[in-house]
Design a protein around this motif. Structure first.
Motif, PDB file in Angstrom:
ATOM      1  N   ALA A  66       0.848  -1.156   0.011  1.00 10.28           N
ATOM      2  CA  ALA A  66      -0.001   0.038   0.117  1.00 10.28           C
ATOM      3  C   ALA A  66       0.770   1.253   0.123  1.00 10.28           C
ATOM      4  O   ALA A  66       1.936   1.351   0.440  1.00 10.28           O
ATOM      5  N   SER A 164      -5.135   5.276   2.133  1.00 15.90           N
ATOM      6  CA  SER A 164      -4.351   3.954   2.073  1.00 15.90           C
ATOM      7  C   SER A 164      -4.693   3.594   0.699  1.00 15.90           C
ATOM      8  O   SER A 164      -5.999   2.933   0.485  1.00 15.90           O
ATOM      9  N   PRO A 166      -4.229   0.608  -2.289  1.00 17.45           N
ATOM     10  CA  PRO A 166      -3.492  -0.712  -2.475  1.00 17.45           C
ATOM     11  C   PRO A 166      -2.559  -0.540  -3.830  1.00 17.45           C
ATOM     12  O   PRO A 166      -2.857  -0.341  -4.754  1.00 17.45           O
TER      13      PRO A 166
END
Lengths: 264, 155
Positions: A66, A164, A166
């Motif tokens: 991430a 965040s 991925p």
């Protein structure tokens, strides 16, 4: 600009306390949407709570899985981060194309996402990568975040703290500029993960949205030609002097193909 | 009214200003530094570009209060006495202005570019200037001046 009271918050807790005390407050991050809005007298907050000095909301962290970006990180930092360029080049590239250099020095990722401007770039990446939005109170999935024109799942007084993203196998972002403002007339973010492909569109609708038919086709075969003949109905798309809904619908397929071709 | 204090062109300044005072208005009206211009007032034209802590920003889109404690440099802070900054000199040498209204912002923006990219290509210069509008020159000589100044500044 109408008059307002100005407060500088040092911490998130401080900002929340100041917010509760005020009549009709607004948080001020980079100010590159809010200040122009105030100058046009389109908003009249009683108090501005400047959160731009809260150090804990800044910075970029990259792991194998991430890329996590603090809400107050300016676009320039995402655009020039070698770690972001390596992990999700499409995300760094998107940040590099926002506004102009001076706007990128001040404008923040969190400000852009919290504002959910229909033509902003970042929402396409948030939704296209299936990011997780964190606030002072909770975590929100990208799919549940964008609600409409300038409308998100954020509650009154909630502060977006970080996002965040991925890390995909590959991703691409392509924007067709509205020629005067260079905001997205249509922008498409495509991301290929192990489990499938996500496609998110900005500029074309009230807020960023996904295109399931394209995701299905690209999950079967990740190539521009897989999108041949797949279109988004023009019914609910934006229409203005810069482009009709039908034109935007056509552009979505064109830009999606280009995003797939450019994905890395 | 809240007090703001900052360092402008190396000089410590402070004043009581209304919270809604923009940095550009503080510079022009309170400090008399009218070299920084207001062109569009909508964060697009770049006539108001100054440096805050060394980074180019549009001072029409920053509150004076947001520059509290910062180091601000305006066009007036570039020359060393009668000796122009190499970027100013290059703009003069290459006739990179006609009416001159956008020039302070162009110069401040260009200095930041050269600080970040010591040898910018023509394409990079033109891309960097996306936030600075000039309605007279067609940009040609501005681009030439910036390339020449970059060379001088590299030494």
């Amino acid at each position: 600009m109408y008059a307002f009271n100005y407060h500088r918050a040092k911490t998130v807790a401080d900002a929340l306390k100041l917010y509760k005390k005020a009549d009709d407050p607004k948080f001020l991050a980079g100010g590159h949407t809010l200040i122009p809005t105030l100058k046009q007298r389109l908003a009249r907050p009683s108090d501005l709570i400047d959160i731009s000095g809260i150090a804990t909301l800044k910075g970029v962290k990259v792991s194998k899985t991430a890329v996590t970006i603090g809400a107050l990180t300016p676009h320039v930092e995402v655009a020039t981060s070698s770690a972001v360029k390596k992990a999700i080049p499409a995300l760094a590239g998107l940040a590099e194309e926002i506004g102009d250099p001076q706007v990128r020095h001040r404008g923040t990722m969190g400000g852009s996402v919290a504002n959910s401007d229909p033509a902003a770039d970042y929402p396409a990446a948030v939704l296209g990568l299936g990011a997780t939005i964190e606030t002072n109170a909770r975590k929100i999935e990208a799919d549940k975040f964008f609600k409409g024109v300038f409308e998100t799942a954020l509650k009154d007084g909630e502060i977006l703290t970080k996002i965040s993203f991925p890390v995909p196998e590959k991703a691409g972002y392509m924007r067709f500029d509205q020629p005067a403002s260079r905001f997205a007339l249509v922008g498409v973010f495509v991301a290929k993960f192990k489990g499938g492909v996500r496609v998110a569109v900005t500029g074309a609708g009230p807020c960023a949205f996904r295109v399931p038919a394209m995701e299905k086709a690209l999950s079967a075969k990740f190539a521009p030609e897989a999108l041949e003949g797949i279109t988004v109905p023009a019914d609910d798309l934006n229409s203005d002097i810069h482009g009709s809904a039908e034109y935007r619908a056509h552009l979505i397929t064109v830009m999606a193909k280009r995003a797939v071709a450019a994905a890395k | 009214m809240p007090a703001v204090s900052m360092t402008v062109n190396g000089k410590k300044v402070s004043a009581d200003v209304e919270p809604r005072t923009l940095l550009v208005h503080y510079l022009r009206e309170h400090l008399g530094l009218t070299g920084t211009h207001v062109g569009c007032d909508t964060s697009q034209c770049g006539a108001c570009v100054v440096h805050i802590n060394g980074e180019s920003v549009k001072s029409c889109t920053v509150l004076a209060a947001q520059a509290e404690g910062a180091k601000v440099t305006t066009i007036e802070g570039l020359a060393d006495g009668d000796k122009l900054h190499p970027m100013q000199e290059a703009f003069r040498e290459h006739h990179a202005l006609q009416c001159g209204f956008c020039t302070p912002g162009m110069v401040m923006s260009a200095i930041d570019l050269v600080k970040k990219n010591k040898n910018p290509s023509e394409k990079e210069i033109r891309e960097w200037l996306s936030g600075n509008l000039c309605r007279c020159t067609g940009y040609h000589n501005i681009v030439k001046a910036i390339a020449a100044a970059a060379q001088t500044m590299r030494g």
